[in-house]
Motif scaffolding. Sequence first.
Motif, PDB file in Angstrom:
ATOM      1  N   GLY A  33       0.799  -1.223   0.000  1.00 32.92           N
ATOM      2  CA  GLY A  33       0.000   0.000   0.000  1.00 32.92           C
ATOM      3  C   GLY A  33       0.829   1.269   0.000  1.00 32.92           C
ATOM      4  O   GLY A  33       0.363   2.324   0.409  1.00 32.92           O
ATOM      5  N   MET A  34       2.068   1.170  -0.475  1.00 32.05           N
ATOM      6  CA  MET A  34       2.944   2.350  -0.446  1.00 32.05           C
ATOM      7  C   MET A  34       2.814   3.212  -1.694  1.00 32.05           C
ATOM      8  O   MET A  34       3.236   4.360  -1.690  1.00 32.05           O
ATOM      9  CB  MET A  34       4.403   1.910  -0.293  1.00 32.05           C
ATOM     10  N   VAL A  35       2.263   2.649  -2.784  1.00 29.24           N
ATOM     11  CA  VAL A  35       2.197   3.401  -4.037  1.00 29.24           C
ATOM     12  C   VAL A  35       0.900   4.204  -4.073  1.00 29.24           C
ATOM     13  O   VAL A  35      -0.187   3.644  -4.117  1.00 29.24           O
ATOM     14  CB  VAL A  35       2.275   2.459  -5.261  1.00 29.24           C
ATOM     15  N   GLU A  36       1.034   5.503  -4.014  1.00 24.95           N
ATOM     16  CA  GLU A  36      -0.154   6.356  -4.000  1.00 24.95           C
ATOM     17  C   GLU A  36      -0.458   6.910  -5.387  1.00 24.95           C
ATOM     18  O   GLU A  36      -1.600   6.940  -5.799  1.00 24.95           O
ATOM     19  CB  GLU A  36       0.050   7.504  -3.000  1.00 24.95           C
ATOM     20  N   VAL A  51       6.595   9.365  -9.265  1.00 25.99           N
ATOM     21  CA  VAL A  51       5.939   8.357  -8.430  1.00 25.99           C
ATOM     22  C   VAL A  51       5.785   8.935  -7.028  1.00 25.99           C
ATOM     23  O   VAL A  51       6.747   9.437  -6.443  1.00 25.99           O
ATOM     24  CB  VAL A  51       6.766   7.055  -8.379  1.00 25.99           C
ATOM     25  N   GLY A  52       4.568   8.886  -6.520  1.00 31.26           N
ATOM     26  CA  GLY A  52       4.298   9.339  -5.158  1.00 31.26           C
ATOM     27  C   GLY A  52       4.123   8.132  -4.250  1.00 31.26           C
ATOM     28  O   GLY A  52       3.257   7.289  -4.483  1.00 31.26           O
ATOM     29  N   LEU A  53       4.993   8.023  -3.250  1.00 34.51           N
ATOM     30  CA  LEU A  53       4.942   6.882  -2.344  1.00 34.51           C
ATOM     31  C   LEU A  53       4.569   7.345  -0.942  1.00 34.51           C
ATOM     32  O   LEU A  53       4.910   8.445  -0.526  1.00 34.51           O
ATOM     33  CB  LEU A  53       6.303   6.174  -2.285  1.00 34.51           C
ATOM     34  N   VAL A  54       3.900   6.457  -0.217  1.00 36.28           N
ATOM     35  CA  VAL A  54       3.544   6.735   1.160  1.00 36.28           C
ATOM     36  C   VAL A  54       4.463   5.899   2.047  1.00 36.28           C
ATOM     37  O   VAL A  54       4.487   4.679   1.926  1.00 36.28           O
ATOM     38  CB  VAL A  54       2.067   6.344   1.430  1.00 36.28           C
ATOM     39  N   PRO A  55       5.278   6.538   2.898  1.00 33.99           N
ATOM     40  CA  PRO A  55       6.201   5.760   3.731  1.00 33.99           C
ATOM     41  C   PRO A  55       5.451   4.938   4.774  1.00 33.99           C
ATOM     42  O   PRO A  55       4.470   5.410   5.356  1.00 33.99           O
ATOM     43  CB  PRO A  55       7.077   6.822   4.399  1.00 33.99           C
ATOM     44  N   THR A  56       5.908   3.698   4.988  1.00 29.95           N
ATOM     45  CA  THR A  56       5.237   2.848   5.974  1.00 29.95           C
ATOM     46  C   THR A  56       5.529   3.349   7.380  1.00 29.95           C
ATOM     47  O   THR A  56       4.713   3.222   8.258  1.00 29.95           O
ATOM     48  CB  THR A  56       5.721   1.391   5.868  1.00 29.95           C
ATOM     49  N   PHE A  57       6.729   3.886   7.580  1.00 29.54           N
ATOM     50  CA  PHE A  57       7.079   4.374   8.904  1.00 29.54           C
ATOM     51  C   PHE A  57       8.161   5.402   8.711  1.00 29.54           C
ATOM     52  O   PHE A  57       9.220   5.095   8.195  1.00 29.54           O
ATOM     53  CB  PHE A  57       7.580   3.221   9.782  1.00 29.54           C
ATOM     54  N   SER A  58       7.916   6.638   9.120  1.00 28.74           N
ATOM     55  CA  SER A  58       8.864   7.693   8.802  1.00 28.74           C
ATOM     56  C   SER A  58      10.216   7.420   9.448  1.00 28.74           C
ATOM     57  O   SER A  58      10.281   6.997  10.604  1.00 28.74           O
ATOM     58  CB  SER A  58       8.324   9.044   9.249  1.00 28.74           C
ATOM     59  N   GLY A  59      11.270   7.610   8.721  1.00 25.21           N
ATOM     60  CA  GLY A  59      12.600   7.384   9.237  1.00 25.21           C
ATOM     61  C   GLY A  59      13.092   5.968   9.017  1.00 25.21           C
ATOM     62  O   GLY A  59      14.223   5.654   9.305  1.00 25.21           O
ATOM     63  N   CYS A  60      12.225   5.113   8.498  1.00 27.75           N
ATOM     64  CA  CYS A  60      12.660   3.742   8.232  1.00 27.75           C
ATOM     65  C   CYS A  60      13.820   3.771   7.240  1.00 27.75           C
ATOM     66  O   CYS A  60      13.713   4.375   6.175  1.00 27.75           O
ATOM     67  CB  CYS A  60      11.501   2.944   7.652  1.00 27.75           C
ATOM     68  N   GLU A  86       8.718  10.786  -4.945  1.00 25.68           N
ATOM     69  CA  GLU A  86       8.418  11.718  -3.870  1.00 25.68           C
ATOM     70  C   GLU A  86       7.753  10.956  -2.727  1.00 25.68           C
ATOM     71  O   GLU A  86       6.879  10.118  -2.957  1.00 25.68           O
ATOM     72  CB  GLU A  86       7.469  12.809  -4.377  1.00 25.68           C
ATOM     73  N   TRP A  87       8.201  11.234  -1.498  1.00 25.98           N
ATOM     74  CA  TRP A  87       7.544  10.635  -0.326  1.00 25.98           C
ATOM     75  C   TRP A  87       6.452  11.577   0.127  1.00 25.98           C
ATOM     76  O   TRP A  87       6.711  12.736   0.453  1.00 25.98           O
ATOM     77  CB  TRP A  87       8.559  10.399   0.797  1.00 25.98           C
ATOM     78  N   LEU A  88       5.242  11.071   0.137  1.00 26.69           N
ATOM     79  CA  LEU A  88       4.095  11.900   0.487  1.00 26.69           C
ATOM     80  C   LEU A  88       3.831  11.824   1.992  1.00 26.69           C
ATOM     81  O   LEU A  88       4.050  10.779   2.618  1.00 26.69           O
ATOM     82  CB  LEU A  88       2.852  11.413  -0.276  1.00 26.69           C
ATOM     83  N   THR A  89       3.387  12.934   2.532  1.00 27.26           N
ATOM     84  CA  THR A  89       3.024  12.928   3.954  1.00 27.26           C
ATOM     85  C   THR A  89       1.514  12.798   4.116  1.00 27.26           C
ATOM     86  O   THR A  89       1.008  12.621   5.217  1.00 27.26           O
ATOM     87  CB  THR A  89       3.499  14.224   4.640  1.00 27.26           C
ATOM     88  N   ASP A  90       0.824  12.887   3.003  1.00 24.71           N
ATOM     89  CA  ASP A  90      -0.624  12.764   3.004  1.00 24.71           C
ATOM     90  C   ASP A  90      -1.022  11.989   1.764  1.00 24.71           C
ATOM     91  O   ASP A  90      -0.605  12.368   0.664  1.00 24.71           O
ATOM     92  CB  ASP A  90      -1.247  14.176   2.985  1.00 24.71           C
ATOM     93  N   PRO A  91      -1.755  10.899   1.823  1.00 24.35           N
ATOM     94  CA  PRO A  91      -2.346  10.326   3.042  1.00 24.35           C
ATOM     95  C   PRO A  91      -1.301   9.668   3.944  1.00 24.35           C
ATOM     96  O   PRO A  91      -0.182   9.419   3.491  1.00 24.35           O
ATOM     97  CB  PRO A  91      -3.302   9.270   2.472  1.00 24.35           C
TER      98      PRO A  91
END
Length: 159
Positions: A33-36, A51-60, A86-91
């Motif tokens: 579920g990381m690919v937004e 590509v906009g990705l949603v990090p599973t846990f910030s700082g991982c 790009e790492w998205l902060t939302d969602p």
Amino acid sequence: MTPVAVEVPTEVTAAVGSVSDPEYPGVSIAALGMVESIKAGRTAGGLAVAVGLVPTFSGCPALAMIAGDVRAAVEAVPAVAHCTVEWLTDPVWSTDRITEGARGLLRDEFTVVLRRKDGGLRCPVCGSDAVEDRSPAGPTRCRSVAWCTDCRNVVEVMR
Ligand SMILES: [Zn+2]
């Protein structure tokens, strides 16, 4: 010059989907579920893909590897000239975004469980609910360690 937006080629979608989380080989970042978002634009030299990705846990620490793998996989598609990640902060990522198939892989191949909505945990080895949190510091910052009092196995909890 702003690239003209074009439909994302299936090869590009497949390339993004081929990237696995380095901590869970064989489990794709798409299934986690990381690919937004995937966007493509036409430029003089070929497609520019974002590509906009949603990090599973910030700082991982795996995140930098994942971004590099996505860039490499997408830029290996002949039509693509350039890819940015790009790492998205939302969602905000949550375990709800993980597919059923990936949940099964995590449980069976990596003894990783996901915390239920009620905060409870089920042992991936014996199915018992008698799993106790043991330490907030797991093998990585993405995971914590719990202990099944029934089968006495250590299980990892994805948070
Ligand atoms: Zn157990």
